[in-house]
Design an enzyme around this catalytic site. Structure first.
Site, PDB file in Angstrom:
ATOM      1  CG  ASP A 160      -0.653  -7.703  11.632  1.00  0.00           C
ATOM      2  OD1 ASP A 160       0.390  -7.916  10.625  1.00  0.00           O
ATOM      3  OD2 ASP A 160      -0.883  -8.382  12.758  1.00  0.00           O
ATOM      4  CG  HIS A 169       3.107  -4.485  11.948  1.00  0.00           C
ATOM      5  ND1 HIS A 169       2.900  -5.964  12.690  1.00  0.00           N
ATOM      6  CD2 HIS A 169       3.127  -4.007  13.141  1.00  0.00           C
ATOM      7  CE1 HIS A 169       2.278  -5.681  13.832  1.00  0.00           C
ATOM      8  NE2 HIS A 169       2.643  -4.447  13.986  1.00  0.00           N
TER       9      HIS A 169
END
Ligand SMILES: *[C@@H]1O[C@H](CO)[C@@H](O)[C@H](O)[C@H]1NC(C)=O
Ligand SMILES: *[C@@H]1O[C@H](CO)[C@@H](O)[C@H](O)[C@H]1NC(C)=O
Ligand SMILES: *[C@@H]1O[C@H](CO)[C@@H](O)[C@H](O)[C@H]1NC(C)=O
Ligand SMILES: *[C@@H]1O[C@H](CO)[C@@H](O)[C@H](O)[C@H]1NC(C)=O
Ligand SMILES: *[C@@H]1O[C@H](CO)[C@@H](O)[C@H](O)[C@H]1NC(C)=O
Length: 405
Positions: free
Chosen positions: A218, A241
């Protein structure tokens, strides 16, 4: 002569005693003398807690020592202050493991929490969340995915040479911290791990994160509301991310995100590079004084992105513009490759357009083929400095090829 000699040896003796006394006062508490086995099987939490209580109550400077070994740390625990004075946690060569079973985590959102401590130095340690089985387990009943390391209300402190692997949820979550440094951290989980944010920063003021490697599933670093005066330098991110401000605007009364510098970072193969994201149909909020500088992008899907229509995993009022106001933001000297053709997206809110955004010395090329990279802008008129590749707003951007229309 004899008299002088005996005085000398008396002095010698006294100073030796003084040394021993001061050494004892320095209270080094070894978890093994408190009963920790460090065999990777025994639940060592009770021994670690006993050692912590002694170290924290001991005369400063005191320290908690985890000698090399593998400690099964269960149940989850909190190392809480305030302590008598400055304190150290030394865990070089130690591996601290969580049990892999998510069902065992029912009452707490954090595996190891460090709370209310002033002047802590924590060095070394590999914190293994053994999270593989929990990433896909979205509907586990009566359980809560725990953060590996929760740092709460920690002040004037330093965390260095710490490794976190395969956390069940975020690797590190910070909240209420002040004037603190994170140095030489290694955070590691596979690209397909779910919600394993590297460092999520809740309300925190004065934080420097340097020389850190983050590979995760993430956001590498995310700045939640109330993040202020934070510097991120020499961080390598990817997979993951990217480095994000937000998401913001989801909840009422969010505090501003202000004075953030992200500098000299390398971002590799991530979904986003540097990003600011806010929800549509949102509560009011503020992002001000945020700067991304000297960043290398290597095959990043969205290298530069402001997305005020961010809507993930939730029903959004997409037609109601975000009320988070973004001001004084710069993207300077950002170079490298984009995995999608639209390398630069500034999608600001129609309800509160972005003000004073600067783009300087940008060179992003499309890694996926013959076509050149392009940009998209809405509700923003950035100041352009130096060469901007791809050409960006308000310069008239060449029409991208058809499939993107
Ligand atoms: C962070 O770095 C800046 C610039 O080097 C420095 O002025 C500041 O004191 C540092 N803050 C902390 C908490 O180390
Ligand atoms: C920081 O900058 C130096 C000098 O340009 C470079 O060698 C290094 O790779 C950079 N670090 C990161 C993490 O990008
Ligand atoms: C943007 O920066 C300027 C100059 O530092 C400052 O005066 C202004 O208050 C900032 N904007 C906001 C919304 O804080
Ligand atoms: C932009 O980057 C590409 C690829 O690295 C390079 O070939 C090109 O010369 C750069 N352009 C400028 C103006 O620096
Ligand atoms: C901005 O985001 C909205 C919602 O995702 C989208 O419809 C719009 O096309 C975007 N604007 C630009 C310029 O990319």
């Amino acid at each position: 002569m004899g008299k002088i000699n005996s005085t000398k040896s008396e002095i010698y003796c006294l100073s030796l005693i003084a040394m021993i006394v001061s050494y004892n006062q320095a209270s080094v508490i070894d978890v093994k003398t408190e009963g920790a086995k460090g065999d990777g099987v025994t639940n060592d939490t009770p021994a670690i807690m006993n050692a912590w209580k002694k170290a924290c109550a001991g005369a400063p400077p005191s320290s908690l020592l985890l000698p090399p070994g593998t400690y099964m740390a269960f149940p989850p625990f909190v190392l809480s202050g305030p302590c008598k004075g400055p304190i150290e946690i030394k865990a070089t060569g130690a591996t601290i493991k969580a049990p892999p079973e998510l069902e065992k985590f029912q009452t707490t959102d954090t595996w190891i929490r460090i709370n209310y401590i002033d002047r802590l130095t924590m060095t070394g340690g590999t914190f293994d969340g053994q999270g593989r089985g929990s990433w896909r387990n979205a509907n586990c009943k009566n359980c809560q995915k725990p953060v590996n390391l929760g740092l709460g209300f920690v002040k004037n402190s330093l965390f260095k040479d710490i490794t976190s692997i395969n956390s069940k949820y975020f690797h590190i979550h910070m909240q209420g911290c002040d004037n603190t440094k994170l140095e030489h951290l290694t955070l590691d989980a596979p690209a397909d791990s779910v919600n394993t944010d590297g460092i999520h920063i809740g309300p925190t003021n004065g934080l420097n994160i340097t020389n850190t490697i983050i590979k995760t599933g993430d956001d590498c670093i995310s700045f939640g509301d109330g993040s202020t005066n934070i510097r991120v330098e020499k961080v390598t991110c990817g997979p993951g991310h990217g480095i994000s401000v937000g998401s913001l605007g989801k909840n009422p009364n969010e505090k501003p995100v202000e004075r953030i510098w992200v500098k000299n970072c390398t971002i590799v193969g991530t979904d986003n590079g540097v990003r600011i994201k806010t929800w549509p149909g949102s509560y009011p909020g503020k992002v001000n004084d945020v700067h991304f500088e000297d960043i290398v992008m290597d095959k990043v899907a969205n290298p530069i992105i402001i997305d005020q229509n961010y809507c993930a995993g939730r029903v959004c009022q997409k037609n109601v513009p975000s009320q988070v106001k973004i001001t004084n933001v710069s993207f300077r000297n950002i170079k490298g490759t984009s995995r999608t053709q639209v390398a630069l997206k500034l999608n600001c809110s129609a309800g509160s357009p972005c003000d004073n955004v600067e783009l300087a010395d940008i060179n992003l090329t499309y890694s996926g083929g013959q076509v050149t990279a392009s940009s998209r802008c809405a509700n923003v008129k950035p100041k352009l400095v130096g060469q901007i590749i791809p050409p960006a707003c308000p310069v008239n951007v060449p029409k991208p090829y058809n499939s993107l229309m």
